[in-house]
Write an enzyme that holds these catalytic residues in place. Structure first.
Site, PDB file in Angstrom:
ATOM      1  CG  HIS A 137      -1.888  -1.112   1.290  1.00  0.00           C
ATOM      2  ND1 HIS A 137      -3.020  -1.174   0.506  1.00  0.00           N
ATOM      3  CD2 HIS A 137      -1.901  -2.247   2.048  1.00  0.00           C
ATOM      4  CE1 HIS A 137      -3.694  -2.288   0.774  1.00  0.00           C
ATOM      5  NE2 HIS A 137      -3.033  -2.959   1.711  1.00  0.00           N
ATOM      6  CG  ASP A 140      -1.987  10.634  -4.782  1.00  0.00           C
ATOM      7  OD1 ASP A 140      -1.674  11.785  -4.427  1.00  0.00           O
ATOM      8  OD2 ASP A 140      -2.504  10.385  -5.891  1.00  0.00           O
ATOM      9  CG  HIS A 142      -5.926  14.309  -4.745  1.00  0.00           C
ATOM     10  ND1 HIS A 142      -7.103  14.236  -5.463  1.00  0.00           N
ATOM     11  CD2 HIS A 142      -5.282  13.131  -4.989  1.00  0.00           C
ATOM     12  CE1 HIS A 142      -7.178  13.072  -6.096  1.00  0.00           C
ATOM     13  NE2 HIS A 142      -6.081  12.381  -5.808  1.00  0.00           N
ATOM     14  CG  HIS A 177      -6.395   8.070  -4.007  1.00  0.00           C
ATOM     15  ND1 HIS A 177      -5.622   7.291  -4.854  1.00  0.00           N
ATOM     16  CD2 HIS A 177      -6.424   9.302  -4.566  1.00  0.00           C
ATOM     17  CE1 HIS A 177      -5.208   8.014  -5.875  1.00  0.00           C
ATOM     18  NE2 HIS A 177      -5.682   9.253  -5.727  1.00  0.00           N
ATOM     19  CB  CYS A 178      -4.303   3.154  -1.485  1.00  0.00           C
ATOM     20  SG  CYS A 178      -2.929   1.978  -1.542  1.00  0.00           S
ATOM     21  CG  HIS A 188      -5.287  -0.958  -3.433  1.00  0.00           C
ATOM     22  ND1 HIS A 188      -4.334  -0.986  -2.425  1.00  0.00           N
ATOM     23  CD2 HIS A 188      -5.105  -2.098  -4.142  1.00  0.00           C
ATOM     24  CE1 HIS A 188      -3.620  -2.096  -2.537  1.00  0.00           C
ATOM     25  NE2 HIS A 188      -4.071  -2.772  -3.577  1.00  0.00           N
ATOM     26  CG  MET A 193      -6.712   2.242   0.991  1.00  0.00           C
ATOM     27  SD  MET A 193      -5.537   0.920   0.688  1.00  0.00           S
ATOM     28  CE  MET A 193      -4.474   1.181   2.111  1.00  0.00           C
ATOM     29  CG  HIS A 298     -30.684  18.207  -3.118  1.00  0.00           C
ATOM     30  ND1 HIS A 298     -30.918  19.472  -3.604  1.00  0.00           N
ATOM     31  CD2 HIS A 298     -31.836  17.820  -2.510  1.00  0.00           C
ATOM     32  CE1 HIS A 298     -32.160  19.839  -3.324  1.00  0.00           C
ATOM     33  NE2 HIS A 298     -32.734  18.841  -2.652  1.00  0.00           N
ATOM     34  CD  GLU A 322     -31.834  23.586  -7.728  1.00  0.00           C
ATOM     35  OE1 GLU A 322     -32.863  22.999  -7.320  1.00  0.00           O
ATOM     36  OE2 GLU A 322     -31.744  24.122  -8.844  1.00  0.00           O
ATOM     37  CB  THR A 323     -28.118  20.096  -6.689  1.00  0.00           C
ATOM     38  OG1 THR A 323     -29.443  19.778  -6.223  1.00  0.00           O
ATOM     39  CG2 THR A 323     -27.346  18.803  -6.895  1.00  0.00           C
ATOM     40  CG  HIS A 349     -31.083  15.518  -6.491  1.00  0.00           C
ATOM     41  ND1 HIS A 349     -31.917  15.246  -7.556  1.00  0.00           N
ATOM     42  CD2 HIS A 349     -31.892  16.032  -5.526  1.00  0.00           C
ATOM     43  CE1 HIS A 349     -33.153  15.600  -7.262  1.00  0.00           C
ATOM     44  NE2 HIS A 349     -33.170  16.080  -6.030  1.00  0.00           N
TER      45      HIS A 349
END
Length: 386
Positions: A137, A140, A142, A177-178, A188, A193, A298, A322-323, A349
């Site tokens: 494993h 990473d 971001h 994430h992996c 993964h 993950m 939403h 709204e969304t 939604h």
């Protein structure tokens, strides 16, 4: 399958290659070697000495949807935030019908835990791959800069740990994430993950007018797509060990059609006893992450008062949505001040995914009802002829 797992666990620098995605594997392996070489040739003793003078704090991780205790505005200068993150491969039930997956998890939860730091802080992650695990494993971020988000410097075999330090330079909410390489990256991630980190501005959040903005509570919603294989009779298959589903799961993943689309690891995880809580008058910050697919959060009966849709706190938030869209591979944030009591449904939604695949959560809000905002003028009754 044992041969596949042996290949995955047996190479310190290599990656499993079960498809034609050699480019990603080569990139990751090359990035690891280059990052190692650069670390050896450009170590900066003066910088290390300066960082060593900074105060250190250990962050206590909590299971989602909860968020670690934190100050919304930083006190003093940058710190080194120490976080120990164990990797746990474990069998999890993802719906009330008993459907199972061998989840690959950070800290034992899907999603992995939320982390919170401030812009300018150093994040020092101790990543532990438990000896009971079967797979290689890494992680990473971001939010991080360089070396594939740290993925090139954090590859660990079962029974190993590694420590990575990176500087939080971009305020916002971000996915981690992996990413071991090649087909193992989506495998993964779709086995749970992934998680998120929030990097707050040192002086806290700002509203659309640039004024200071504070929240009373914060919740982390990690949306997860699962791809569970079925047998010839259509029943979901159960597997004895982590990784045993690999060949079958890859076939389901190639359809790009999840069997489950859930919040926080399981259908109904954030309903009933697991529902999020709030009170009328409280402002709640919702952080929503999806590591692979676009989603459309939403709040039924409410609105996005402030929405950092793309996750960047340096950008002016949108108002009164709204969304909103959370792009696959990203996190976003929404703040809402509740004005009415009751049970609110927080959903993806795409209502097929919300109702039929599981992407629904509840927020239980306490307080007094305001007739000025809404009232039932007439109860249901037979239609009267005119």
């Amino acid at each position: 399958m044992s041969n596949i797992l042996t290949q995955a666990a047996g190479s310190r620098r290599g990656f499993l290659k079960v498809t034609g995605l050699a480019g990603l594997a080569t990139l990751a392996a090359t990035g690891t070697a280059q990052a190692d070489e650069q670390m050896e040739t450009t170590a900066n003793p003066a910088l290390a000495a300066e960082i060593a003078k900074l105060p250190r704090v250990k962050q206590v991780l909590v299971d989602p949807p909860f968020v670690p205790e934190h100050q919304q505005k930083a006190e003093g200068g940058p710190r080194v935030v120490e976080i120990t993150l164990p990797i746990i491969e474990k069998k999890m039930q993802i719906d009330d019908d008993g459907t199972e997956i061998w989840a690959l998890t950070f800290n034992g939860s899907v999603p992995g835990p939320m982390m919170v730091v401030h812009e300018g802080d150093y994040v020092e992650i101790k990543l532990q791959n438990l000896a009971t695990n079967l797979m290689e494993h890494n992680i990473d971020f971001h939010a991080a800069t360089g070396a594939l988000g740290g993925g090139a410097l954090t590859k660990v075999q079962p029974g190993e740990e590694v420590v990575l330090r990176w500087k939080a330079t971009k305020p916002g909410v971000f996915v981690y994430h992996c990413a071991p390489g090649d087909i193992m990256i989506p495998y993964h991630v779709t086995h749970g993950m992934n998680g998120a980190i929030m990097v707050l501005p040192r002086d806290g959040l700002k509203d659309a007018a640039g004024k200071p903005y504070a929240y009373d509570r914060a919740y982390f919603i990690g949306e997860q797509d699962f791809y569970i294989p079925r047998d010839k009779d259509g029943s979901f298959v159960k597997y004895e060990n982590a990784g045993d589903d690999m060949a079958d799961a890859l076939e389901v993943m190639r359809t790009l059609t999840p069997t489950h689309e859930v919040f926080n690891g399981k259908v109904g995880a954030l309903t009933g006893e697991g529902a999020m809580k709030a009170k009328v008058g409280e402002t709640v910050l919702f952080i929503h992450a999806q590591a692979t697919r676009d989603t459309r959060p939403h709040l039924i009966g409410g609105h996005g008062d402030l929405v950092w849709e793309a996750g960047s706190f340096n950008d002016k938030p949108d108002t009164n949505l709204e969304t909103w869209l959370i792009r696959g591979g990203s996190a976003g944030a929404m703040a809402y001040t509740f004005r009415q009591p009751g049970i609110y449904a927080y959903v993806n939604h795409n209502l097929i995914e919300a109702v039929m695949l599981g992407a629904t959560a509840h927020v239980v809000v306490e307080g007094e009802w305001d007739d000025d905002l809404m009232t039932q003028v007439q109860k249901p009754a037979p239609i009267q002829a005119t």
